[in-house]
Design an enzyme around this catalytic site. Sequence first.
Site, mmCIF file in Angstrom:
data_model
loop_
_atom_site.group_PDB
_atom_site.id
_atom_site.type_symbol
_atom_site.label_atom_id
_atom_site.label_comp_id
_atom_site.label_asym_id
_atom_site.label_seq_id
_atom_site.Cartn_x
_atom_site.Cartn_y
_atom_site.Cartn_z
ATOM 1 C CB ILE A 52 -17.739 -1.654 -1.918
ATOM 2 C CG1 ILE A 52 -17.994 -2.445 -3.220
ATOM 3 C CG2 ILE A 52 -17.347 -2.599 -0.788
ATOM 4 C CD1 ILE A 52 -19.175 -3.374 -3.206
ATOM 5 C CG ASN B 111 -7.848 -3.737 -4.369
ATOM 6 O OD1 ASN B 111 -9.009 -3.650 -4.777
ATOM 7 N ND2 ASN B 111 -7.463 -3.280 -3.187
ATOM 8 C CG ASP C 159 -2.192 0.835 0.967
ATOM 9 O OD1 ASP C 159 -3.257 0.221 0.769
ATOM 10 O OD2 ASP C 159 -2.105 2.075 0.950
ATOM 11 C CB THR D 272 -14.128 1.299 0.970
ATOM 12 O OG1 THR D 272 -14.270 2.069 -0.229
ATOM 13 C CG2 THR D 272 -14.416 -0.159 0.673
ATOM 14 C CE1 TYR E 116 -12.329 4.678 -9.286
ATOM 15 C CE2 TYR E 116 -14.429 4.138 -10.332
ATOM 16 C CZ TYR E 116 -13.446 3.848 -9.395
ATOM 17 O OH TYR E 116 -13.571 2.745 -8.582
HETATM 18 P P1 NDP Z 1 -9.683 2.334 -0.261
HETATM 19 O O1 NDP Z 1 -9.381 3.770 -0.459
HETATM 20 O O2 NDP Z 1 -10.195 1.855 1.031
HETATM 21 O O3 NDP Z 1 -8.416 1.434 -0.647
HETATM 22 C C1 NDP Z 1 -7.551 1.746 -1.688
HETATM 23 C C2 NDP Z 1 -6.142 1.593 -1.198
HETATM 24 O O4 NDP Z 1 -5.229 1.801 -2.292
HETATM 25 C C3 NDP Z 1 -5.809 2.646 -0.138
HETATM 26 O O5 NDP Z 1 -5.241 2.037 0.990
HETATM 27 C C4 NDP Z 1 -4.868 3.551 -0.869
HETATM 28 O O6 NDP Z 1 -3.908 4.173 -0.036
HETATM 29 C C5 NDP Z 1 -4.185 2.601 -1.837
HETATM 30 N N1 NDP Z 1 -3.574 3.373 -2.906
HETATM 31 C C6 NDP Z 1 -4.052 4.482 -3.500
HETATM 32 N N2 NDP Z 1 -3.209 4.935 -4.411
HETATM 33 C C7 NDP Z 1 -2.143 4.109 -4.381
HETATM 34 C C8 NDP Z 1 -0.922 4.079 -5.090
HETATM 35 N N3 NDP Z 1 -0.642 4.990 -6.036
HETATM 36 N N4 NDP Z 1 -0.051 3.096 -4.823
HETATM 37 C C9 NDP Z 1 -0.324 2.179 -3.873
HETATM 38 N N5 NDP Z 1 -1.458 2.146 -3.178
HETATM 39 C C10 NDP Z 1 -2.355 3.110 -3.425
HETATM 40 O O7 NDP Z 1 -10.725 1.986 -1.407
HETATM 41 P P2 NDP Z 1 -11.425 0.628 -1.855
HETATM 42 O O8 NDP Z 1 -11.042 -0.513 -1.012
HETATM 43 O O9 NDP Z 1 -12.832 0.954 -2.045
HETATM 44 O O10 NDP Z 1 -10.790 0.482 -3.323
HETATM 45 C C11 NDP Z 1 -10.062 -0.647 -3.767
HETATM 46 C C12 NDP Z 1 -10.264 -0.788 -5.250
HETATM 47 O O11 NDP Z 1 -11.640 -1.056 -5.499
HETATM 48 C C13 NDP Z 1 -9.918 0.436 -6.088
HETATM 49 O O12 NDP Z 1 -9.267 0.034 -7.267
HETATM 50 C C14 NDP Z 1 -11.275 1.008 -6.429
HETATM 51 O O13 NDP Z 1 -11.259 1.783 -7.609
HETATM 52 C C15 NDP Z 1 -12.089 -0.241 -6.555
HETATM 53 N N6 NDP Z 1 -13.522 -0.075 -6.458
HETATM 54 C C16 NDP Z 1 -14.089 0.363 -5.284
HETATM 55 C C17 NDP Z 1 -15.455 0.499 -5.217
HETATM 56 C C18 NDP Z 1 -16.148 0.965 -3.988
HETATM 57 O O14 NDP Z 1 -17.376 1.159 -4.042
HETATM 58 N N7 NDP Z 1 -15.478 1.142 -2.845
HETATM 59 C C19 NDP Z 1 -16.314 0.200 -6.370
HETATM 60 C C20 NDP Z 1 -15.611 -0.277 -7.509
HETATM 61 C C21 NDP Z 1 -14.266 -0.416 -7.540
HETATM 62 P P3 NDP Z 1 -4.246 5.623 0.557
HETATM 63 O O15 NDP Z 1 -5.225 5.383 1.654
HETATM 64 O O16 NDP Z 1 -2.924 6.141 1.038
HETATM 65 O O17 NDP Z 1 -4.813 6.437 -0.567
#
Ligand code: NDP
Length: 255
Positions: free
Chosen positions: A195, A91, A38, A197, A162
């Site tokens: 979702i 992810n 992460d 989050t 996005y």
């Molecule tokens: P979160 O923000 O909870 O998790 C995403 C994680 O990715 C964070 O911990 C974030 O760190 C990390 N991250 C962001 N940018 C980078 C980077 N450049 N390099 C490494 N890590 C990074 O969101 P979700 O769990 O909801 O999202 C996970 C995935 O699911 C994403 O790809 C999102 O687009 C996808 N998604 C989510 C949906 C939803 O409804 N939640 C719906 C559809 C898809 P930090 O906190 O520091 O930013």
Amino acid sequence: MSGILEGKSALITGGGGGIGRATALAFAREGARLAIADFNEQAAQETVALVNAAGGQAMTLTGDVTDSATVKAMVASVVAAYGRLDCAFNNAGIAGFQVDASGKRTHEWADESFDRMIGVNLKGVWLCMKHELPQMIAQGGGVIVNTGSIAGLVGLRTSSAYVAAKHGVLGLTKTAALEYAGDNIRVNAVCPGYIETNMTADTMRRRGAEIMASTPFGRMGKPEEIAEMVVWLSSDRASYVTGACYNVDGGYMAV
Ligand code: NDP
């Protein structure tokens, strides 16, 4: 009874956040050894602590998925620790509010916001595959799951970059599935709906009622409900599945 990922080694990017963390815990339950990557080191460490507390095995990796050398080093660290990379869950992702594009229509996005969104959500996934695939080829196979979205399937207002990135992720997924089927590598995507989050808090505050009215289940999904699909896709139970994009969306795409 052993789990369906017993003995597999797995890399999860965005593992400090909602869907990544839930998937890490589900992978650990099924017997996988994990590398939790992460941007946010503390968040990754918290996931590792949760996995270890649940009796699993995990290590922390940090860095930005938009940096090729960093991603290469992440994959090398997994291989150094576990000997191979069986499963990769690409992810990590960001939402519009994280690039100051909240509520903005296509022409209102700043150039830098568009670039960062594509950089993390599309190029980041490609960079992960770029560095994971050679290892998987060398070891005789592997499984990749990329996080797409319903935004990879339809347009969503005020989410242009996005949506563009997630459509791209599905294109990368299908293309890699074709290219590496002969290497015993399966490549699939999961397409979550809305979702619970950090990512969705801003959107739900602004448009939650409207979104829930378009979701047949009338509720948001839980990260754990995405995790179960990723576990299955990553396991040998999905041995004939590649190039597929599975919706886990409470029926959103059926409307
Ligand atoms: P979160 O923000 O909870 O998790 C995403 C994680 O990715 C964070 O911990 C974030 O760190 C990390 N991250 C962001 N940018 C980078 C980077 N450049 N390099 C490494 N890590 C990074 O969101 P979700 O769990 O909801 O999202 C996970 C995935 O699911 C994403 O790809 C999102 O687009 C996808 N998604 C989510 C949906 C939803 O409804 N939640 C719906 C559809 C898809 P930090 O906190 O520091 O930013």
